[in-house]
Design an enzyme around this catalytic site. Structure first.
Site, short mmCIF file in Angstrom:
data_model
loop_
_atom_site.label_atom_id
_atom_site.label_comp_id
_atom_site.label_asym_id
_atom_site.label_seq_id
_atom_site.Cartn_x
_atom_site.Cartn_y
_atom_site.Cartn_z
CE LYS A 159 7.52 62.74 26.92
NZ LYS A 159 6.92 63.81 27.77
N GLY A 165 3.39 54.57 29.87
CA GLY A 165 3.94 53.76 30.96
C GLY A 165 5.42 54.01 31.17
N GLY A 166 5.86 55.25 30.89
CA GLY A 166 7.27 55.60 31.13
C GLY A 166 8.21 55.02 30.07
CG ASN A 290 -2.81 59.61 32.53
OD1 ASN A 290 -2.34 59.22 31.46
ND2 ASN A 290 -2.05 59.89 33.55
NE ARG A 292 -4.81 55.65 33.10
CZ ARG A 292 -3.99 56.03 34.07
NH1 ARG A 292 -4.45 56.20 35.29
NH2 ARG A 292 -2.73 56.29 33.84
CB VAL A 295 -3.11 54.58 41.38
CG1 VAL A 295 -2.80 53.96 42.73
CG2 VAL A 295 -2.94 53.58 40.26
NE ARG A 338 0.55 55.01 43.27
CZ ARG A 338 0.52 55.08 41.95
NH1 ARG A 338 0.96 54.06 41.24
NH2 ARG A 338 0.08 56.16 41.34
P1 ADP Z 1 4.09 58.17 30.12
O1 ADP Z 1 2.83 58.31 29.34
O2 ADP Z 1 4.97 57.12 29.57
O3 ADP Z 1 3.89 58.10 31.58
P2 ADP Z 1 4.86 60.99 30.36
O4 ADP Z 1 4.89 61.92 29.20
O5 ADP Z 1 3.74 61.15 31.33
O6 ADP Z 1 4.92 59.50 29.79
O7 ADP Z 1 6.22 61.06 31.14
C1 ADP Z 1 6.55 60.17 32.18
C2 ADP Z 1 7.60 60.76 33.06
O8 ADP Z 1 8.80 61.04 32.30
C3 ADP Z 1 7.23 62.09 33.68
O9 ADP Z 1 6.48 61.94 34.87
C4 ADP Z 1 8.61 62.67 33.96
O10 ADP Z 1 9.16 62.02 35.10
C5 ADP Z 1 9.41 62.24 32.74
N1 ADP Z 1 9.34 63.26 31.67
C6 ADP Z 1 8.49 63.28 30.62
N2 ADP Z 1 8.72 64.36 29.83
C7 ADP Z 1 9.74 65.04 30.38
C8 ADP Z 1 10.44 66.24 30.05
N3 ADP Z 1 10.15 66.97 28.96
N4 ADP Z 1 11.43 66.65 30.89
C9 ADP Z 1 11.76 65.93 31.98
N5 ADP Z 1 11.14 64.79 32.34
C10 ADP Z 1 10.14 64.33 31.57
#
Ligand code: ADP
Length: 454
Positions: A159, A165-166, A290, A292, A295, A338
């Site tokens: 990561k 934002g995914g 987050n 903020r 939604v 939504r």
């Molecule tokens: P963003 O800030 O881009 O939304 P997140 O860290 O919140 O990133 O992760 C977004 C989504 O990615 C999570 O809701 C989940 O679906 C998936 N995800 C993130 N980290 C993991 C992990 N360690 N294992 C499995 N899925 C993950």
């Protein structure tokens, strides 16, 4: 003197903010792009200012233009909503430097929680369980790297620390994929977020997404408003959320809630925030915070009768509000669907003119939306059209009420994901609460496509 709030956003959240401001006697300034002059909330604000062309980088993301609008109108405070500049610490800094109160946490806290590694460190310090992994500098030496990876155990998620934002993450299942995946993710992260810092996390297979709503007064006091389950997602974005999350490990939950408050108190957190977790086999794993409003905040409001947006405004403007956990009580269950202007199975945005629409109504039904018959959904922004929220005593009846609400609701002229919502609500796995974050895309949608021969 009556204070004035500039709402630096559009769509349903801008309308939500105007309603809250009016209720507590605040004056409002709406800002809009030239592609957005027919937005509903602009009819209810005291003043409005055009801040630039339709392209969001030139309007809703244009900091000097928003600050000028605030100066022009004698604004006291700026409400960021979600998306756009809501978690941009430089925007928060510039608001304060120009003499406007930013309605949200301090720039320093936004910065700390906006970087995923630093957020994980803060969460860990507060006693919040995090996803196991490695967040130090990735070693160049392959042997060292493989040892670290073996210790975490495959599959592993790479990561980007600055991701959001995914985007900026990749799952790898063996050493070869790890080497290639690191190079690609770092390169992508550098071009998308301006930083190639990445870290490793255990990839949790098919977890639920559980989050905790928090509110802090900026002076070291904080409360939680319970949990939400947001496991119905497509492309890592939520489409159905509910409160409270049900069937959780109560002992772990209690611990998690108190460490969430601990985190907010340590940060002197100001305003509303959400602490997000993956949940698997009775255990919570922090993924991000987050800083903020989200939604899905209405589902929490409906079971707690706590108005989160009003609280944000009152805290920021030093109005009378006291956060007391003992005064927070929960009643019933709430679900939000939504409604997006998009193809229900491929998720392609479908902007255009709404020829006719009719909102749902009745006991326990809330409709948060900026759309109306004749409204043209512009192609430049998020596809969210409306949030339907139902509240009843129990999850099962809440689903039934939502089905009625969806039956009453129609939008003509553009395509929406309405039909997908009906299918999810009728699905036995969802009704039994046995779904997880990948269920919709990896299972249900495939079945729907097969059945309809797509
Ligand atoms: P963003 O800030 O881009 O939304 P997140 O860290 O919140 O990133 O992760 C977004 C989504 O990615 C999570 O809701 C989940 O679906 C998936 N995800 C993130 N980290 C993991 C992990 N360690 N294992 C499995 N899925 C993950």
């Amino acid at each position: 003197m009556t204070k004035k709030v500039l709402i630096a956003n559009r769509g349903e959240i801008a309308l939500r903010a105007v309603r809250a401001c009016k209720e507590i006697g605040l004056k409002t300034v709406g800002v809009y792009s030239s592609g957005d002059k027919d937005l509903k909330h602009l009819r209810f604000v005291d003043e409005s200012v055009c801040i630039g062309p339709a392209n969001p980088t030139e309007s809703y993301l244009n900091i000097p233009s928003i600050i000028s609008a605030a100066e022009l109108t004698g604004t006291d405070a700026i409400y960021p909503g979600y998306g756009f500049l809501a978690e941009n610490f430089e925007f928060a800094e510039k608001c304060e430097a120009s003499g406007f109160k930013f309605i949200g946490p301090s720039p320093d806290v936004i910065k700390k929680m906006g970087d995923k590694i630093s957020a994980k460190n803060e969460a860990e310090k507060a006693g919040i369980p995090i996803v196991p992994g490695f967040k130090n500098k990735i070693p160049k030496d392959e042997k060292k790297l493989f040892n670290i990876a073996n210790e975490i155990g495959y599959p592993i998620m790479i990561k980007a620390s600055a991701g959001g934002g995914g985007r900026g993450m990749r799952v790898v299942r063996n050493e070869n994929e790890l080497i290639d995946g690191l190079a690609i993710t770092m390169k992508e992260a550098l071009s998308a977020f301006g930083s190639d810092v990445v870290y490793l996390e255990k990839y949790i297979e098919n977890p639920r997404h559980i989050e905790v709503q928090v509110v802090g007064d900026g002076k070291g006091n904080a409360i939680h408003l319970g949990t939400r389950d947001c496991s119905i997602q497509r492309r890592n974005q939520k489409i159905i959320e509910e409160a409270p999350a049900t069937g959780l490990n109560e002992k772990e939950l209690e611990q998690v809630l108190s460490s969430c408050i601990n985190l907010c108190e340590k940060l002197s957190y100001e305003g509303a925030g959400t602490i997000e977790f993956l949940y698997k086999d009775g255990k919570f794993f922090f993924i991000e915070m987050n800083a903020r409003i989200q939604v899905e905040h209405p589902v929490t409001e409906m079971i707690s009768m706590f108005d989160i947006v009003k609280a944000q405004l009152k805290i920021a403007l030093d109005m009378d509000i006291k956060l007391d956990q003992n005064k927070v009580t929960f009643r019933g269950h709430a679900i939000e669907c939504r409604i997006n202007a998009e193809d229900p199975l491929e998720f392609k945005p479908c902007p255009g003119k709404i020829i006719k629409m009719h909102p749902p109504g009745g006991f326990g039904i809330r409709f948060d939306s900026h759309i109306y018959s004749g409204y043209v959904v512009p192609p430049y922004y998020d596809s969210l059209l409306a949030k339907i929220i139902t509240t009843t005593n129990k999850r099962e009846s809440c689903i039934r009420r939502m089905k009625n609400a969806l039956d009453e609701f129609f939008v003509e002229g553009i395509e929406t994901n309405h039909s997908l919502h009906s299918k999810i609500l009728n699905d036995q796995t969802f009704r039994d609460n046995n779904h997880h974050i990948n269920y919709l895309e990896s299972d249900l949608i495939k079945r729907i496509k097969n059945e309809s021969g797509i």
